[in-house]
Design an enzyme around this catalytic site. Structure first.
Site, short mmCIF file in Angstrom:
data_model
loop_
_atom_site.label_atom_id
_atom_site.label_comp_id
_atom_site.label_asym_id
_atom_site.label_seq_id
_atom_site.Cartn_x
_atom_site.Cartn_y
_atom_site.Cartn_z
N TYR A 41 -24.46 73.73 7.71
CA TYR A 41 -25.53 74.30 8.52
C TYR A 41 -25.80 73.34 9.68
CZ TYR A 41 -30.21 75.95 9.87
OH TYR A 41 -31.30 76.44 10.57
N ASP A 59 -22.51 65.91 12.37
CA ASP A 59 -23.91 66.32 12.33
C ASP A 59 -24.57 65.56 11.18
OD1 ASP A 59 -26.37 67.46 12.10
OD2 ASP A 59 -25.66 69.54 11.99
N LYS A 61 -34.61 65.01 11.49
CA LYS A 61 -35.27 64.64 10.23
C LYS A 61 -35.76 63.18 10.22
CE LYS A 61 -33.46 68.63 7.96
NZ LYS A 61 -32.21 69.30 8.09
C1 PLP Z 1 -31.84 70.46 9.14
C2 PLP Z 1 -30.51 70.46 9.78
C3 PLP Z 1 -30.29 70.95 11.08
C4 PLP Z 1 -31.36 71.66 11.84
O1 PLP Z 1 -32.44 70.84 12.14
P1 PLP Z 1 -33.87 71.53 12.49
O2 PLP Z 1 -34.73 70.35 12.83
O3 PLP Z 1 -34.28 72.25 11.26
O4 PLP Z 1 -33.64 72.43 13.65
C5 PLP Z 1 -29.05 70.79 11.64
N1 PLP Z 1 -28.06 70.19 10.99
C6 PLP Z 1 -28.20 69.72 9.73
C7 PLP Z 1 -27.07 69.04 9.06
C8 PLP Z 1 -29.44 69.85 9.09
O5 PLP Z 1 -29.56 69.40 7.84
#
Ligand code: PLP
Length: 428
Positions: free
Chosen positions: A144, A238, A266
């Site tokens: 994701y 990511d 995060k």
């Molecule tokens: C949480 C997450 C996102 C999206 O971040 P948001 O702050 O919710 O938009 C993208 N990539 C990864 C790997 C994530 O865990």
């Protein structure tokens, strides 16, 4: 357990907010029941509006590495708030946080801050496309990367690697540029490069956390590095979730494969809305205003959020044993859960990386999304509900990662295992 107030709050919310929530996973759809409405956090605990207390293994889905209401982060935020919430002009704290991150990561010479992980990834992909002058991207099933259009894809039919939209509202014209490959399966990536000579980047969660916890093999990541180099594509890690979670440097503290760009979110916001993307000088120099690739944000680098992030990172770096401590706690938790489950004839596949942990109700190892999907989600839902009753707040889906915060003690972990033992006996 009385949750009357949460039930009423959920009904009220559903009248004015779609599904009653501002992010779908919060609605508890995959485990059933009513989501708990939260009054406050206290260190390792969440307190709901009915006054129930839970040990929190979600930590706002990752950001709160020191638990709730950490006094150092709180102090930094309050100090910043008193100087003004936002200026839309540069502040020095952005440079301080940027320098901390550039110093930590070999792959990063420059970094830009945004307001969410979604925005960070979306911008990194635009930059990769602008830098390479190519259009296609490769992503992996089960990873994701936020909810931007070209990343909301699912596998198309048959042998086709081109993704199809996984949500109405996303034009197929957009997702045709997104090729889907299988996690930990280099052949599937090779196939993408055979199908397209227009690949700008390969994006991956090097420690996938959004299909449950599924780390990529180092040899697989090295294979991606080699394929990208051979075809003039960029490799993007990511690490919105794994950054400062799996280790101080996320995957970069655990594997030797260096990407071209890294995205964050995060933890770097310490609980405030922040994202960031960084990379090599020649790539980052293509970004506006130095270069032609446009990207902007009214609240980007927001001073309150930057101060929260800087306070988190400073505190993280000041604690030499932090990640060793996390690793032993998550290993103890996952092994304890696995043993307790086994006692009752339930198979758990478990894994952990630093403060991230995962467990699948699955008899077999989980190495990709197909494996993850073969888990017993009904069993998970029963486990989730019963653990809430016991006072333990786990992520409300089999396909999420759990988090240890510094506030969670070994004693709490031992108690969690004892509670899980009772629960496994009841749900088997
Ligand atoms: C949480 C997450 C996102 C999206 O971040 P948001 O702050 O919710 O938009 C993208 N990539 C990864 C790997 C994530 O865990």
């Amino acid at each position: 357990m009385n949750t009357e107030k949460s039930k009423q709050a959920f009904l009220d919310a559903q009248k004015v907010i779609p599904g009653g929530v501002d992010s779908p996973v919060r609605a508890f759809k995959s485990v059933g029941g009513t989501p708990l409405f939260i009054q406050k956090g206290e260190g390792a605990y969440l307190v709901d509006i009915d006054g129930n207390r839970y040990v929190d293994f979600v930590q706002s889905w990752g950001p709160l590495i020191f638990g709730h209401c950490d006094s150092d982060i709180e102090a930094a935020v309050i100090k910043a708030v008193k100087q003004g919430l936002s200026f839309g002009a540069p502040t020095q704290v952005e440079t301080l946080l940027a320098r901390e991150i550039c110093d930590l990561f070999e792959a990063i010479d420059k970094i830009r801050f945004v307001s969410s992980g979604t925005e960070a990834v979306m911008s990194a992909i635009r930059l990769a496309r602008g830098f390479t002058c190519k259009n296609d991207i490769v992503k992996f099933e089960g990873c994701y990367h936020g909810h931007s259009d070209s990343l909301l894809v699912q596998a198309g039919s048959g042998a086709i690697t081109f993704g199809t939209p996984s949500s109405p509202g996303v034009p197929a014209d957009l997702t045709k540029h997104t090729l889907l490959a299988k996690f930990n399966n280099l052949e599937s990536v090779q196939k993408c490069f055979e199908n397209s000579n227009d690949i700008a980047c390969v994006i991956i969660e090097p420690i996938a956390g959004n299909m449950g916890l599924v780390p990529a093999d180092e040899t697989f990541l090295q294979g991606l590095r080699d394929l990208c180099d051979a075809h003039g594509a960029l490799l993007i890690f990511d690490e919105v979730m794994s950054g400062f979670r799996a280790s101080l440097k996320g995957s970069q503290g655990l594997v030797s494969v260096v990407p071209d760009m890294i995205t964050f979110g995060k933890v770097i916001g310490g609980g405030m809305p922040v994202g960031a993307f960084g990379g090599r000088l020649e790539i980052m120099n293509q970004l506006s205003p130095d270069g032609p690739v446009y990207q902007a944000g009214t609240l980007s680098g927001n001073p309150v959020a930057m101060n929260a992030g800087l306070a988190s990172l400073t505190k993280i770096k000041s604690q030499k044993e932090l990640y060793r401590d996390f690793a032993s706690k998550s290993a103890r938790l996952t092994q304890g859960l696995q043993q307790a489950a086994k006692k009752h004839g339930i198979s758990l596949h478990v894994d952990s990386r630093g403060s991230m942990f995962g467990f699948f109700f699955n008899e077999n190892p989980v190495r990709d999304f197909d494996d993850a999907r073969r888990s017993d989600t009904d069993m998970f839902a029963r486990f989730h509900r019963a653990m809430l009753e016991e006072g333990y707040y786990f992520a409300c889906s089999q396909f999420e990662t759990g988090f240890i915060s510094e506030a969670i003690t070994l004693e709490m972990i031992e108690e969690t295992i004892v509670a899980a033992d009772r629960v496994f006996g009841a749900i088997k």
